[in-house]
Design an enzyme around this catalytic site. Structure first.
Site, mmCIF file in Angstrom:
data_model
loop_
_atom_site.group_PDB
_atom_site.id
_atom_site.type_symbol
_atom_site.label_atom_id
_atom_site.label_comp_id
_atom_site.label_asym_id
_atom_site.label_seq_id
_atom_site.Cartn_x
_atom_site.Cartn_y
_atom_site.Cartn_z
ATOM 1 N N ARG A 132 14.420 72.013 62.033
ATOM 2 C CA ARG A 132 15.422 71.000 61.676
ATOM 3 C C ARG A 132 16.255 70.844 63.057
ATOM 4 O O ARG A 132 17.227 69.713 63.128
ATOM 5 C CB ARG A 132 16.230 71.193 60.553
ATOM 6 C CG ARG A 132 15.323 71.557 59.058
ATOM 7 C CD ARG A 132 16.212 71.439 58.129
ATOM 8 N NE ARG A 132 16.370 70.068 57.383
ATOM 9 C CZ ARG A 132 17.028 69.727 56.547
ATOM 10 N NH1 ARG A 132 17.780 70.643 55.828
ATOM 11 N NH2 ARG A 132 17.442 68.561 56.115
ATOM 12 N N LYS A 175 27.175 76.925 38.008
ATOM 13 C CA LYS A 175 25.831 77.387 38.201
ATOM 14 C C LYS A 175 25.738 78.622 37.346
ATOM 15 O O LYS A 175 26.528 79.468 37.197
ATOM 16 C CB LYS A 175 25.929 77.736 39.655
ATOM 17 C CG LYS A 175 24.438 78.043 40.225
ATOM 18 C CD LYS A 175 24.634 78.187 41.701
ATOM 19 C CE LYS A 175 23.332 78.293 42.284
ATOM 20 N NZ LYS A 175 22.846 78.467 43.780
ATOM 21 N N GLU A 194 21.698 72.965 60.246
ATOM 22 C CA GLU A 194 20.904 73.755 61.354
ATOM 23 C C GLU A 194 20.955 73.226 62.796
ATOM 24 O O GLU A 194 20.989 73.859 64.059
ATOM 25 C CB GLU A 194 19.506 73.803 60.939
ATOM 26 C CG GLU A 194 19.020 74.648 59.889
ATOM 27 C CD GLU A 194 19.165 73.777 58.493
ATOM 28 O OE1 GLU A 194 19.067 74.111 57.385
ATOM 29 O OE2 GLU A 194 19.787 72.491 58.414
#
Length: 631
Positions: A427, A312, A399
């Site tokens: 969610r 990244k 979640e």
């Protein structure tokens, strides 16, 4: 600009036409793009295919530098895209997009994809009103096969597309690109479990940027991948299965031997057990290897899983060093090794108010536990995680699990606080109802980013929590008008014996000083902020301050309602008695919001009044600054 004025906050009508907002920025990018001899020739993926394979490394280098230059002007998601440059080039080189379809999970990493698919000159408008969308968007480009913004959806979507396409007799390739964070979401494993069971023609690419491969290990894995993805290997493997399956004892030995060998050399046993042909891990920055592997995988049928390892922030040293800080950036100078410092503020953000309160309350009550679904920094839990590591739980991007985990903790006498964005709690809605509310469990939800969030657009806006929480029995729902009231409401919700939610917006409030005591508010009681005549404005949360300004101009009474549920019925009925007109205003969808609850109350008491409900329109409000979207 088309607008809606019928009792709703003015907002731009969505996405039939997406206009460019800064011609100066476009001109700047036009000049920049002239410095990239290969990239300036790319208007669509078909132009990528015209390049020689030997030119792809140079194209990747230009693309990475162009991404750095454009994001430094516009701001936006940055380090994730730097890590997927070679993969993006390889995918568009090998596959016939948009007929073959790419589904990017979340979409933070899709900026290089946008650049190669006709949006190169408009990248400096990204995340601005009318500009390029922050995430892949089906309304914006035929190359954006699926609209995203929340994590862990790519495999399900690509699988659905593959099934429907195969039923029509088509031979399209469907590719889901998912990160190592998103694959922790249970939905991703549900989709893989289904894909393996039905033998769908699907390619899943895991972009793993949380580990590194040393040169020797990388070379070995590349060599193994050439073998494992080759036509010869696949042919021999399948034919051997046909022969050996007729000799059960020999077949079982061969199967176990293959699993044991692959388990030693590649971490793919889990995915093989789910029914995928696992390939990798390979170096995700070796564009030649990526192209060769993808070409091989095109000729293998059924569910395939390619594991690539990337870095990244690749190619920009500050982002490599601190990819988290460079995940989402403001405009910056790429020649500097640091991001610009924000202007110092005397007032904390709502997120900071929550973070300070959490630590203070944890010090006072050892039953407090803090839970986050992979949003430690965004939700303000850094300090808490450092001060109370044994009471801090990051459940990854899960979640649903976060909500039921809190329910389980509450069953044992703990006082869990779930720090979550309003849009992400959607969610875990079933768990909120079934596992928390029905059992009336003592869980506090700290809902950050309530209302419009601005540049990230409709996928991240918390536009519906008044509506989706207000219909749930046992819920206590609060919306603070300022920073100090936010702290008091958090204390109120924490002390309340049952499920409670405090919803607060992104960024700063009006700047009221925060008192350090842990004082609760009387439940279900609002307050009059201004006494006027004829008109009464009932405001919730972030709309109290603008309501007070309007009250001055209209000589209207202004009430800070504070509680979405339970409503201050006594106050509402008194205001209805004393005024000719009632105006409700909230930063939530009008339909099903707090204003609707006021209407229901008036109807229940057979009170006929002129009422006007102001809030967010019955549409998904597109991107822009909060100020632009609310004016």
């Amino acid at each position: 600009m088309d607008t809606i004025l019928t009792g709703e906050v003015i907002a731009e009508v969505q996405p039939s036409t997406l206009k460019v907002v800064s011609s100066q920025a476009i001109n700047t990018i036009g000049k920049i793009s002239g410095h990239y001899p290969l990239l300036k020739r790319i208007s669509s993926p078909s132009d990528v295919k015209k390049l020689k394979k030997s030119q792809l490394k140079s194209l990747s280098k230009e693309l990475r530098d162009y991404l750095t230059q454009t994001v430094s002007i516009s701001g936006g998601h940055f380090s994730a895209g730097l890590g997927t440059v070679e993969l993006t080039v390889a995918l568009h080189y090998v596959f016939n997009t948009p007929e073959d379809q790419l589904v990017w999970d979340v979409g933070h990493q899709a900026y290089p994809h946008k650049i190669l698919t006709g949006r190169k000159e408009r990248m400096t408008t990204i995340r601005t009103q009318g500009g390029v969308c922050a995430f892949p968007n089906r309304f914006e480009s035929e190359y954006d096969a699926f609209g995203v913004g929340h994590s862990s959806t790519s495999i399900s979507a690509a699988l659905g597309m593959a099934i429907a396409s195969q039923l029509k007799g088509e031979h399209k390739h469907m590719v889901a690109i998912i990160g190592d964070g998103s694959i922790t979401g249970g939905m991703a494993f549900e989709a893989m479990n289904h894909a393996g069971a039905i033998d769908a023609n699907l390619l899943v690419i895991l972009n793993d940027n949380d580990m590194s491969i040393s040169p020797n290990v990388g070379a070995m894995n590349n060599y193994l991948t050439k073998i494992l993805s080759s036509k010869l290997y696949s042919s021999v493997r399948e034919e051997s299965k046909k022969v050996l399956s007729k000799m059960p004892s020999v077949w079982e030995l061969a199967r176990r031997t293959e699993e044991h060998m692959k388990g030693m050399i590649v971490p793919g046993t889990l995915f093989e057990e789910l029914g995928f042909n696992y390939i990798g891990p390979i170096d995700g920055h070796d564009v030649d290897m990526l192209v060769e592997t993808l070409e091989s995988l095109k000729h293998i049928q059924g569910p395939r899983f390619l594991h690539i390892v990337t870095k990244k922030g690749k190619g920009y040293a500050p982002a490599e060093k601190d990819p988290l800080a460079y995940h989402g950036v403001p405009a910056f100078d790429p020649s500097q090794d640091r991001l610009p410092k924000g202007k110092p503020s005397l007032h904390p953000t709502y997120t900071e108010v929550f973070g300070d309160w959490l630590c203070d309350m944890a010090k006072q009550d050892e039953r407090l536990l803090g839970i986050t679904p992979a949003m430690r920094e965004g939700s303000g839990l850094v300090k808490f995680s450092e001060q109370y590591p044994k009471r801090y739980f990051d459940v990854a991007i899960a979640e649903q699990h976060a909500v039921t985990l809190a329910a389980g903790q509450a069953c044992q006498g703990a006082k869990p606080v779930v720090a979550i964005y309003s849009t992400f709690l959607q969610r875990g809605y079933d768990q909120l109802i079934h596992d928390v509310a029905i059992q009336n469990l003592d869980v506090l939800f700290a809902l950050d980013r309530a209302g419009l969030v601005g540049p990230d657009g409709p996928t991240h806006a918390g536009s519906f929590d008044h509506s989706y929480l207000g219909c749930i029995p046992n819920m206590l729902i609060m919306a603070p008008a300022d920073e100090d009231e936010c702290r008091k409401m958090l204390t109120t919700g924490f002390n309340h014996p049952g499920p409670a939610a405090v919803r607060y917006p992104r960024g700063k409030g009006p700047g009221k000083a925060v008192q350090k005591d842990l004082t609760a508010l009387p439940i279900g009681k609002g307050e009059i902020r201004r006494q006027g005549e004829r008109i009464a404005i009932l405001a919730w949360g972030s709309m109290v301050a603008p309501a007070e300004q309007a009250g001055q101009e209209l000589n209207a009474t202004v009430a800070n309602m504070r509680f979405v549920k339970p409503l201050d019925e006594e106050l509402i009925l008194q205001l209805a008695k004393d005024h000719d007109t009632l105006i409700t205003i909230e930063e939530n969808a009008v339909q099903g919001g707090a204003g609707s609850a006021v209407n229901t109350l008036l109807h229940k008491h057979k009170i006929l009044k002129h009422t006007l409900n102001l809030g967010l329109p019955d549409q998904f409000v597109e991107q822009g600054t909060r100020e632009e979207l609310l004016t």
